[in-house]
Design an enzyme around this catalytic site. Structure first.
Site: not given
Lengths: 735, 245
Positions: A46, A92
């Site tokens: 990430h 998300h």
């Protein structure tokens, strides 16, 4: 059992044995516990983009309009009048599957922060959502939670949510996608960046206090596959507080009108750790942080927890020496804390202290620029060849085309999204010109005649059948959506949602996707200025279809040129631009009516596409057109119906040329087409422009009555069709 | 005339309302801060829409304790004009300046849409330029817009003609489907006994521009100008219902 070894701790933090060895090589010693944690988050997929970095470099990122490309909190383009549009889309996904309402709120909150960190006041939000099949028992719960969360954050924060998309496909049953986009406006010569500088300058923590929420969101939630125990990861989801962020926005923008700030960065994924490392890294600086000065929400938090917390609504900024009191005064006005937690140094070392003792002493560069990156093996999956095979000779045409159209209009992917966007404030700000439901949203740029067109797009069915074409068509269609409202496509932000990059077939899909985006962007002159990669959208070994979401931004020079899809008056001529081919591969029609996802996506000629854009924009500027609508999923018949669903409930009567299967004419998804309507007296001029731009033009018929009539094959009442189209989601999501 | 628009922490439509007063009405627009102790001599105070204090307790429940609300109360008691829009309406009810209360929409969901409201009385500063029965197309956007009151209050309001706006369908009928939040009697807005304070859930400030939501909301602002005799081209205008997509 003794205490775990450093290597065992490293494994728990998601670091591989090779990566741990690399840490030993860099440090020349065993790392401390907190240091391993810092490596764990900074080298997570990430934060480090370790599987994608090498490929992302292929994307075009420059152009005369680009003020800020990828690498900062958000991208920025020049929109004239001394103004910049600042925007970014971000995923998300996993948090929203685990805890849909809070996952979605923090997704929106995070992207808003990315944009106002650059000095821009957010003016619009889009949400691009992918859910599993509506028949899956968990889907309605997820939809209600995510839509509620997106709406809550934007509504409360005071930014209109003006568009986006919602798709349903069983492939997302266990991996929903929640991608949020925000755009803001800033003075072009006052963009703020996140590059620390000036030894001795104070590092100031502003915003909400740090709690234990969201620890390991980046490394354990976003950078690993979701398994059956997803609910156990709920503590890794953060909680959003739009009110706190609204105050933070106003305070930051007020501060940005002064000259006190050197750099500013939002504390998003990996919180204090990534924000401080990245600011130091970009500026080639060192940094000292006193963790015991960080404002805490709860007592007894350890340095490890403070470093890794992903509590929301926080920012880290570097101010000039001597500006401390001025910064504090502005935040106090908004009842927010501003605390000096450290300072910048020139030794390139990151030091985090805890009551005077150094718990982290790490060189900055190896954690940022020199993070590991991988060229993972890639291989074309064997299943593709079989899926791409489609013999239309074995597929019968429907007996009743009217019934087929109504079935399509009720399909979850084509029906009205009103149930969703009714929950979003579309008005706040007072600049929304085209609200959800058109091809693209349009928002006026305050104080000017200009407006921005905003759209997100991706057809993952195309991506499943051909990841290269699928990605390319996502770019092309999002650009065409902008053109359909009268806007020139400027630039885009991408959110690349894929499966597990450690699998060669997924890596191949990803590389194909990058190539498709690259080729389309080069042809259309629309660079990528920001974006996000979301891997590991996989559960129990099953990946989602490649879903590179494209968020395109276009510019309208005069608000009076803005077009909408809806018919305006009886007697207007209906015209189709572009060429229809016998293309049904990967179509919504094939999936809904015949239950198959097969064949190859429609062909695309990028040069023809560009000529279509030139034609529509020229006609819009000459005010020849009364409506324009892009032909996409569902093809011509669905597009005609959608144009009829405006306030006037006007019908349309068209005739079709023969020579092709009727279902391909009605429901085929050939690219580079647009449906427009105009006053009859403008037809000659429009023909001239079409000849000039070399775009095929076909007069289909005219706006008339209250039925949708297509030759002698189809005749349905607009009102009846509209009711079925409008009520589907409401019915299926439990009112 | 002079319009004062109060900004509470969490106000969202304050900037839009100031812009309407200044750019569209061509009036003086005075931003008021929630900590102000006076309304700085304005003719009309507007409490704008938004989520004051995040609406975490109850919409408007915190804002009513802001220092500026004492000054707004004095202004109202002295006969000054007060308009509460959405969250502003909630605040006025919480502060006891208007009757009734706003509770969660019966759908339990936030609703954003264009509604039609019928003007029930022209005897307020904000409907002075209307005829009873006029229809206005206005946006709504709220999660707690369901107006409720006890029976006695409702009866008194009805008898005194203090229901200012009702949700109706495009034909002007008071039907349940036209009510976006389930309020008692389709009530969309009410006034106080002295009729100088009006609150409503729909957003007239978002219907002041043909490009962004029609112009029916202008009626309320122009009416106030005319009421005070300080408007430019004030007075009666024919309202139009703009068909949405």
């Amino acid at each position: 059992m003794g205490a775990p070894t450093a290597a065992e701790v490293a494994a728990e933090q998601g670091l591989t044995p090779d990566e741990y060895q690399r840490i030993l090589d860099i440090l020349g010693r065993e790392p401390r516990f907190e240091e391993i944690a810092v490596f764990g988050v900074m080298w997570s997929e990430h934060c480090s983009y370790k599987s994608s970095r090498a490929w992302l470099r292929q994307l075009p990122t420059t152009g005369p309009q680009v003020l800020q490309g990828p690498g900062e909190n958000a991208g920025a383009v020049d929109i004239g009048d001394g103004l910049a549009a600042v925007f970014k889309i971000e995923s998300h996904n996993h948090p929203s599957f685990v805890e849909p309402f809070q996952g979605a709120t923090t997704g929106v909150g995070g992207i808003l922060r990315d944009v106002f960190t650059m000095g821009a006041r957010p003016i619009a939000i889009l949400d691009s959502l992918r859910f599993g099949s509506l028949d899956h028992p968990r889907t309605p719960f997820l939809v209600r939670g995510v839509v509620g969360g997106v709406g809550h954050y934007g509504n409360c924060f005071g930014v209109p949510t003006v568009g986006g998309e919602v798709y349903f496909d069983a492939g997302y049953d266990h991996n929903i996608l929640v991608n949020a986009f925000t755009i803001g406006i800033a003075p072009a010569d006052r963009l703020f960046r996140a590059s620390a500088a000036g030894p001795g300058n104070p590092v100031i923590y502003v915003g909400s206090r740090t709690g234990r929420d969201g620890i390991h969101g980046a490394s354990l939630l976003a950078s690993a596959a979701l398994d059956a125990l997803a609910s156990e990861k709920r503590p890794a989801v953060q909680v959003g507080d739009p009110f706190a962020e609204k105050l933070l926005l106003e305070a930051c923008l007020e501060l940005m009108r002064t000259d006190h700030i050197v750099a500013i960065q939002d504390m998003g994924a990996a919180g204090l750790t990534s924000s401080s490392f990245e600011m130091a890294g970009r500026g080639g600086a060192g940094i000292v942080l006193d963790l015991d000065r960080v404002p805490l929400r709860e007592a007894g938090m350890s340095p490890y927890e403070i470093l890794l917390s992903e509590s929301q609504e926080r920012m880290l900024l570097v101010a000039h020496q001597g500006s401390e009191d001025a910064v504090k005064a502005i935040f106090e006005k908004w009842d927010l804390e501003a605390v000096v937690v450290g300072h910048i140094t020139d030794d390139g070392i990151y030091r985090a202290r805890w009551h005077g003792e150094e718990v982290v002493t790490l060189p900055v560069a190896p954690l940022t620029e020199r993070a590991p990156f991988y060229r993972r093996p890639a291989e074309e999956p064997a299943r593709l060849e079989e899926m791409q095979r489609l013999d239309l000779g074995t597929i019968g045409e429907p007996k009743d085309f009217g019934a087929a159209l109504l079935t399509l209009l009720e399909s979850p992917n084509l029906c009205s999204r009103e149930w969703v966007y009714r929950q979003y404030d579309q008005y706040v700000g007072g600049n929304t010109l085209v609200r959800p439901g058109g091809d693209a949203a349009v928002v006026r740029i305050e104080g000017t005649r200009r407006a921005l067109a905003l759209t997100t797009d991706c057809n993952s069915r195309y991506g499943r059948l051909d990841p290269y074409l699928g990605a390319m068509l996502a770019v092309v269609e999002s650009a065409r959506n902008c053109v359909a409202v009268g806007a020139r496509p400027l630039a885009l932000s991408d959110c690349l949602n894929y499966g597990n990059p450690e699998r060669p077939d997924v890596m191949w899909e990803f590389q194909q996707g990058i190539a498709g985006i690259r080729d389309a962007c080069v042809a259309l002159g629309t660079p990528v200025v920001s974006g996000n990669v979301s891997f590991y959208n996989e559960t129990d070994g099953r990946s989602i279809a490649p879903t590179p979401i494209i968020a395109m931004v276009g510019l309208v020079d005069d608000v009076d040129d803005v077009l909408t899809p809806w018919w305006k008056a009886e007697g207007d001529v209906v015209v189709l631009f572009g060429r229809t081919r016998e293309e049904l591969g990967g179509s919504e029609y094939l999936a809904v009516i015949h239950g198959m996802t097969r064949g190859t996506p429609p062909w695309i000629d990028l040069d023809a596409e560009k000529r279509l854009h030139a034609l529509v924009l020229a006609a819009a500027q000459e005010r020849l057109l009364r409506s324009a609508h892009d032909l996409a999923e569902g093809g011509l018949a669905v597009a005609l119906a959608e144009c009829s669903f405006g306030g006037g409930r006007l019908g349309v009567r068209v005739t079709l040329e023969g020579g092709m299967r009727t279902d391909a004419v009605l429901f085929g998804e050939s690219q580079s087409r647009m449906l427009v309507s105009l006053r009859r007296r403008h037809l000659n001029r429009l023909r001239e422009l079409a000849r000039r731009e070399d775009v095929p033009l076909e007069v289909l018929g005219e706006v008339r009555g209250h039925n949708l009539v297509i030759g002698d094959v189809l005749n349905v009442s607009v009102e009846a069709a509209r009711e079925r189209w409008r009520r589907t989601l409401e019915k299926r999501l439990g009112a | 005339m002079r319009w004062g628009v109060v900004t509470f922490p969490g106000s969202n439509d304050d900037r839009d309302t100031l812009r309407v007063a200044e750019r569209i009405l061509g009036d003086e627009a005075i931003p008021l801060w929630h900590k102000d102790r006076t309304v700085r001599g304005v003719d009309c105070v507007v409490l704008p829409g938004g989520f004051s204090y995040g609406d975490y307790l109850r919409c408007g429940a915190m804002a009513r304790f802001s220092p500026v609300m004492d000054a707004v109360g004095e202004h109202a008691r002295a006969g000054g004009l007060v308009l509460g829009i959405c969250n502003g309406f909630q605040i006025l009810c919480e502060a006891g300046l208007l009757p009734g209360a706003l509770v969660r929409n019966r759908s339990l969901r936030f609703v954003c849409d264009v509604v039609t409201v019928r003007v029930e009385t022209a005897d307020t500063p904000f409907t002075y330029g209307c005829r009873p029965g006029d229809l206005l197309a206005l946006p709504v956007k709220h999660g707690e817009g369901c107006w409720v009151a006890d029976e006695a209050t409702c009866a008194a309001l009805e008898a005194e003609g203090r229901i200012v706006f009702r949700y109706v369908d495009r034909a002007g009928r008071t039907v349940a489907e036209a009510n976006p939040n389930g309020s008692i009697g389709n009530v969309a807005g009410v006034t106080n006994a002295a009729r100088n304070v009006v609150g409503l859930m729909p957003h007239p400030e978002h219907a002041t521009d043909r490009l962004t939501g029609g112009e029916d909301g202008l009626t309320l602002f122009r009416s106030a100008q005319a009421w005070l005799g300080r408007g430019g081209a004030a007075g009666r205008r024919e309202p139009t219902v703009v068909p949405g997509p």
